[in-house]
Design a protein around this motif. Structure first.
Motif, short mmCIF file in Angstrom:
data_model
loop_
_atom_site.label_atom_id
_atom_site.label_comp_id
_atom_site.label_asym_id
_atom_site.label_seq_id
_atom_site.Cartn_x
_atom_site.Cartn_y
_atom_site.Cartn_z
N GLU A 12 33.33 48.70 9.29
CA GLU A 12 34.35 48.83 10.33
C GLU A 12 33.70 48.88 11.72
OE1 GLU A 12 37.64 48.63 10.14
OE2 GLU A 12 37.61 48.37 7.98
N ALA A 52 34.80 58.68 14.45
CA ALA A 52 36.25 58.49 14.36
C ALA A 52 36.78 57.80 15.61
CB ALA A 52 36.95 59.82 14.13
N GLN A 53 36.34 58.24 16.78
CA GLN A 53 36.80 57.62 18.02
C GLN A 53 36.40 56.15 18.07
OE1 GLN A 53 35.03 60.33 20.84
NE2 GLN A 53 36.93 61.48 21.08
N THR A 57 40.41 56.35 15.09
CA THR A 57 41.09 57.23 14.15
C THR A 57 40.70 58.67 14.47
OG1 THR A 57 41.63 57.57 11.82
CG2 THR A 57 39.33 57.06 12.33
N ARG A 58 41.05 59.58 13.58
CA ARG A 58 40.71 61.00 13.75
C ARG A 58 39.71 61.40 12.65
NH1 ARG A 58 46.01 60.94 13.05
NH2 ARG A 58 45.88 62.44 11.38
N VAL A 61 41.03 61.98 9.19
CA VAL A 61 41.42 60.77 8.46
C VAL A 61 40.18 60.08 7.88
CG1 VAL A 61 42.46 58.47 8.68
CG2 VAL A 61 43.50 60.43 9.84
N LEU A 62 39.12 60.03 8.68
CA LEU A 62 37.89 59.38 8.26
C LEU A 62 37.15 60.19 7.19
CD1 LEU A 62 36.23 56.85 8.87
CD2 LEU A 62 35.06 58.15 10.65
#
Length: 75
Positions: A12, A52-53, A57-58, A61-62
């Motif tokens: 990702e 995450a940033q 996302t947060r 969540v990750l």
């Protein structure tokens, strides 16, 4: 260790033109520190947040296994 999550994070990041080296630079830590957090070998709320940033996302969540259901950290 969660090698599947680690590979997904790397992938990702690569889609966004980023690497663990860039995340390490942002966090002012070594690449191995970022890798250790991604693999689940160690924890760093700061590195989790930066990862995450970078992935829009947060951290919870990750890294859902590291956070409780009420949103606090799981430590």
């Amino acid at each position: 260790m969660d090698r599947e999550r680690h590979a997904r994070i790397r992938y990702e990041l690569s889609l966004r033109g980023l690497t663990f080296a860039e995340i390490a630079r942002r966090a002012e830590v070594s690449v191995s520190s970022v890798s250790a957090v991604s693999l689940g070998k160690s924890r760093s709320a700061r590195i989790e947040l930066i990862l995450a940033q970078a992935l829009a996302t947060r951290p919870e969540v990750l890294f859902p296994d590291r956070y409780t259901a009420n949103g606090g950290d799981g430590t």
